[in-house]
Design an enzyme around this catalytic site. Structure first.
Site, PDB file in Angstrom:
ATOM      1  N   HIS A 224    -107.882 -69.189   2.821  1.00  0.00           N
ATOM      2  CA  HIS A 224    -107.276 -70.532   2.746  1.00  0.00           C
ATOM      3  C   HIS A 224    -108.128 -71.459   1.888  1.00  0.00           C
ATOM      4  O   HIS A 224    -108.278 -72.644   2.198  1.00  0.00           O
ATOM      5  CB  HIS A 224    -107.088 -71.111   4.163  1.00  0.00           C
ATOM      6  CG  HIS A 224    -106.030 -70.405   4.965  1.00  0.00           C
ATOM      7  ND1 HIS A 224    -104.707 -70.757   4.969  1.00  0.00           N
ATOM      8  CD2 HIS A 224    -106.114 -69.323   5.782  1.00  0.00           C
ATOM      9  CE1 HIS A 224    -104.020 -69.953   5.753  1.00  0.00           C
ATOM     10  NE2 HIS A 224    -104.845 -69.059   6.263  1.00  0.00           N
ATOM     11  N   ASP A 305    -109.070 -67.558   9.698  1.00  0.00           N
ATOM     12  CA  ASP A 305    -107.761 -66.913   9.911  1.00  0.00           C
ATOM     13  C   ASP A 305    -107.227 -66.299   8.616  1.00  0.00           C
ATOM     14  O   ASP A 305    -107.587 -66.728   7.519  1.00  0.00           O
ATOM     15  CB  ASP A 305    -106.736 -67.927  10.442  1.00  0.00           C
ATOM     16  CG  ASP A 305    -106.568 -69.125   9.508  1.00  0.00           C
ATOM     17  OD1 ASP A 305    -107.598 -69.623   9.014  1.00  0.00           O
ATOM     18  OD2 ASP A 305    -105.431 -69.554   9.267  1.00  0.00           O
ATOM     19  N   GLU A 306    -106.375 -65.328   8.804  1.00  0.00           N
ATOM     20  CA  GLU A 306    -105.522 -64.773   7.741  1.00  0.00           C
ATOM     21  C   GLU A 306    -106.270 -64.469   6.438  1.00  0.00           C
ATOM     22  O   GLU A 306    -105.805 -64.822   5.358  1.00  0.00           O
ATOM     23  CB  GLU A 306    -104.377 -65.746   7.441  1.00  0.00           C
ATOM     24  CG  GLU A 306    -103.489 -65.970   8.632  1.00  0.00           C
ATOM     25  CD  GLU A 306    -102.403 -66.996   8.386  1.00  0.00           C
ATOM     26  OE1 GLU A 306    -101.279 -66.778   8.853  1.00  0.00           O
ATOM     27  OE2 GLU A 306    -102.680 -68.036   7.755  1.00  0.00           O
ATOM     28  N   CYS A 307    -107.408 -63.783   6.554  1.00  0.00           N
ATOM     29  CA  CYS A 307    -108.165 -63.431   5.347  1.00  0.00           C
ATOM     30  C   CYS A 307    -107.682 -62.071   4.855  1.00  0.00           C
ATOM     31  O   CYS A 307    -108.440 -61.098   4.837  1.00  0.00           O
ATOM     32  CB  CYS A 307    -109.654 -63.414   5.665  1.00  0.00           C
ATOM     33  SG  CYS A 307    -110.232 -65.035   6.160  1.00  0.00           S
ATOM     34  N   GLU A 338    -109.049 -64.291  14.903  1.00  0.00           N
ATOM     35  CA  GLU A 338    -109.348 -63.075  14.121  1.00  0.00           C
ATOM     36  C   GLU A 338    -110.855 -62.859  13.954  1.00  0.00           C
ATOM     37  O   GLU A 338    -111.312 -61.719  13.828  1.00  0.00           O
ATOM     38  CB  GLU A 338    -108.763 -63.158  12.717  1.00  0.00           C
ATOM     39  CG  GLU A 338    -107.266 -63.093  12.653  1.00  0.00           C
ATOM     40  CD  GLU A 338    -106.684 -64.471  12.443  1.00  0.00           C
ATOM     41  OE1 GLU A 338    -107.056 -65.394  13.190  1.00  0.00           O
ATOM     42  OE2 GLU A 338    -105.856 -64.602  11.530  1.00  0.00           O
TER      43      GLU A 338
END
Ligand code: TNX
Length: 480
Positions: A224, A305-307, A338
C-alpha cells in the site's frame, strides 16, 4: 429486558427503571468543569438551545462528580431524586454519563423530561474504535471532527486514521517533505486530495482527546505504498500486477498503477517498499519517529496488510524490523493480522483481525500469534464491521467483497468467539473501519456509517448477555 422508552445506544450494563419521569423546564449544571462544559455543548445541540440554564429554585440541578470509584470509563447516573446526579470513575466515565443523559432527554408536549432511572454502567471492552481512510478520500479537519462528535457520543474511544495508501500520503513528515508535496494530490476518485499538516493533526488529536478519543495513526507498510513512490521512486518496487488485479481493473474501467505516477484505481497488493535497501529503514525510522512525537496515544499502526507482491521471506524480514522500529519509539506497534504470520514479530505487537467471523485459511492462526507473543487483538471482522460493505445489494455506495452487511448482520456477532483459543482478556476491543474508495463526501460517509455505527457501539460497550436484536432495533428506531 426490552428497554424501549428511550433510544439508549449502547445499552448500559445495568439499568433500574422506576415509574415516572422528571420534568425539566430549566437546569443548573454544577461540578467538574470539563464535564459541565461538555454537557452544556451537548444540551445546546440536543435541545436546539431550548432548555435554558438558570439559578432559579425550580431549575433542576445536574451534578457532575468525579468519584474515582468503579472500573475504567464507568459511571453512575441517577435521575430518581429532585436533581440529576452523574458520578464518574474517571473523566471519560463522567463524559459517558453526560452522553447517556443526552440520549435519555425526551421532548414531550409538556416539555423536556428524563425517565426515572438508576444506571450503573461500564464498558465490556477498553478499546472501542472507528477507522477513517483518509488516503482513498481525504477529509478536512472539520469533517474528521464531525465524525469524532458522532463516534464519541456513542462512547467510541479510539480514532484510527489510515493516513497513507497507494492513492495518497496524507500526513506532513518534515524529514521527507516530498511525501505531501507530491503524493498528497488526488485520491481514489475524482477529488483533489489533500493532507493534514502537523498543526491540523495536533488539532484533531486535541479535539478527539477533549471527547475522550485517542488517535491511532497508521502508515501502511510495506505494501500500500505506491504513493511513497510518487514522492521517492527509489524506495518502491515496480508495481506487481496479478492476473486478478489486471482483470478487476479492466472490469472497473480503471487504470493500472504506473511506477512514480499518481494511482487513482482500487486495486490492492501491487506495491511494495524495497525491502533490501537500507534507505527504506531510514525512511521508516524517520516517519515513525515523527509520527510518535506528534501522537500522545500509546499506539502506532504500521499496516502490514495485503502485501501480495512482497515475497514471504522479505515480508518476514520487514515486519520483524519495522515492528521493532515502531516499538523503539516507545509506542505499542499495531498491524493488520497478516503480520501475525511472522514468527519473530516484535513482542507485544497488537493485531487487528479483519478476516470473517468464521476465519478462513491461516487468519485465525495469524491472529492468535500476536497473543502468543504477549500482544492482544482488535477485532474488525470484515463481514460485520466493515462500514464500506453495502448494507443492501442495491445500495449506491460501498463494495461487497466481504458480503452484504445489513444492520442485523452488523449487530449479530460476538468478538470473543471468532478466534479459537484466544481468551476474552486478550481482546482489547473492536473497531469499525470505513475504507473510502467509493466515498467522495461527508454525506457519503454518513450514508454508509449510519445506522450501523450504532450496532458496533453496542458490540463494543454492552455485555454480550444483555445484547438483543429486538431491543436494539426498537431503540435505533426511536433514535430516528
Ligand atoms: C481491504 S482489509 C483493505 C483495504 C481496502 C478495503 C476495501 C484491509 C486491511 N485492507 O485496503 O480499502 O479492503 O474494502
Amino acid at each position: 429486558m426490552v428497554f424501549t422508552y428511550a433510544p439508549l445506544v449502547p445499552l448500559p450494563a445495568r439499568i433500574t427503571a422506576t415509574a415516572g419521569s422528571l420534568a425539566l423546564s430549566q437546569v443548573r449544571i454544577i461540578g467538574d468543569a470539563d464535564a459541565v462544559a461538555a454537557l452544556r455543548t451537548g444540551l445546546a445541540l440536543r435541545t436546539a438551545s431550548r432548555l435554558p440554564e438558570s439559578t432559579d429554585s425550580d431549575a433542576v440541578e445536574i451534578t457532575l462528580s468525579l468519584v474515582g470509584q468503579g472500573t475504567q470509563d464507568a459511571y453512575t447516573l441517577d435521575t430518581r431524586g429532585d436533581g440529576i446526579r452523574i458520578y464518574g470513575h474517571d473523566a471519560a466515565g463522567l463524559f459517558y454519563g453526560t452522553r447517556t443523559l443526552l440520549q435519555l432527554l425526551q421532548e414531550t408536549p409538556d416539555g423536556w423530561t428524563v425517565p426515572r432511572v438508576l444506571i450503573d454502567d461500564a464498558p465490556r471492552f477498553a478499546y472501542r474504535g472507528v477507522m477513517l481512510d483518509l488516503a482513498r478520500h481525504f477529509f478536512p479537519v472539520a469533517e474528521i471532527e464531525a465524525y469524532v462528535d458522532r463516534a464519541s457520543a456513542l462512547k467510541f474511544n479510539h480514532l484510527h486514521l489510515h493516513l497513507t495508501d497507494d492513492q495518497g500520503w496524507r500526513i506532513q513528515i518534515d524529514s521527507w517533505p516530498l511525501l505531501t508535496e507530491r503524493a498528497s494530490i488526488g485520491d481514489a476518485g475524482p477529488c483533489t486530495g489533500g493532507f493534514l499538516s502537523k498543526d491540523d493533526y495536533r488539532h484533531v488529536v486535541e479535539y478527539a482527546a477533549a471527547r475522550h478519543m485517542t488517535v491511532v495513526p497508521e502508515v501502511d507498510l510495506p505494501g500500500h505504498t505506491h504513493a511513497v513512490g510518487v514522492a521517492y521512486p527509489e524506495l518502491v518496487e515496480q508495481p506487481w500486477l496479478s492476473e486478478t488485479a489486471v482483470a478487476e481493473a479492466a472490469a472497473l474501467g480503471q487504470d493500472l498503477p504506473v511506477h512514480g505516477e499518481h494511482f487513482a484505481g482500487w486495486a490492492v497488493g501491487h506495491s511494495s517498499l524495497r525491502i533490501h535497501e537500507e534507505r527504506t529503514y531510514e525512511f521508516v525510522t524517520d516517519v515513525l519517529n515523527e509520527l510518535a512525537e506528534m501522537t500522545p496515544g500509546p499506539y502506532l499502526h504500521i499496516g502490514g496488510d495485503e502485501c501480495l507482491g512482497t515475497p514471504a521471506a522479505d515480508f518476514t524480514e520487514f515486519i520483524a524490523r519495522a515492528t521493532r522500529i515502531a516499538a523503539a519509539t516507545g509506542k505499542t506497534p499495531v498491524t493488520w493480522h497478516e503480520a501475525g504470520a511472522v514468527a519473530d514479530i516484535a513482542a507485544g505487537t497488537v493485531g487487528q483481525y479483519w478476516g470473517s467471523v468464521t476465519p478462513k485459511g491461516a487468519h485465525a492462526e495469524e491472529a492468535a500469534h500476536f497473543v502468543a507473543r504477549g500482544g492482544a487483538l482488535i477485532m474488525s471482522a470484515s463481514d460485520r464491521t466493515y462500514l464500506d460493505m453495502k448494507p443492501s445489494e442495491d445500495f449506491p455506495l460501498g463494495q461487497s467483497w466481504a458480503g452484504i452487511v445489513p444492520l442485523q448482520t452488523a449487530y449479530d456477532w460476538d468478538p470473543a468467539s471468532v478466534v479459537p483459543g484466544v481468551p476474552e482478556s486478550a481482546i482489547l476491543g473492536i473497531e469499525a473501519p470505513l475504507w473510502t474508495e467509493t466515498v467522495d463526501s461527508y454525506a457519503d460517509l454518513e450514508a454508509l456509517v449510519l445506522p450501523r455505527l450504532l450496532a458496533h457501539a453496542e458490540t463494543a460497550w454492552s455485555p454480550q448477555a444483555a445484547r438483543d436484536w429486538d431491543s436494539f432495533r426498537a431503540r435505533v428506531a426511536l433514535a430516528g
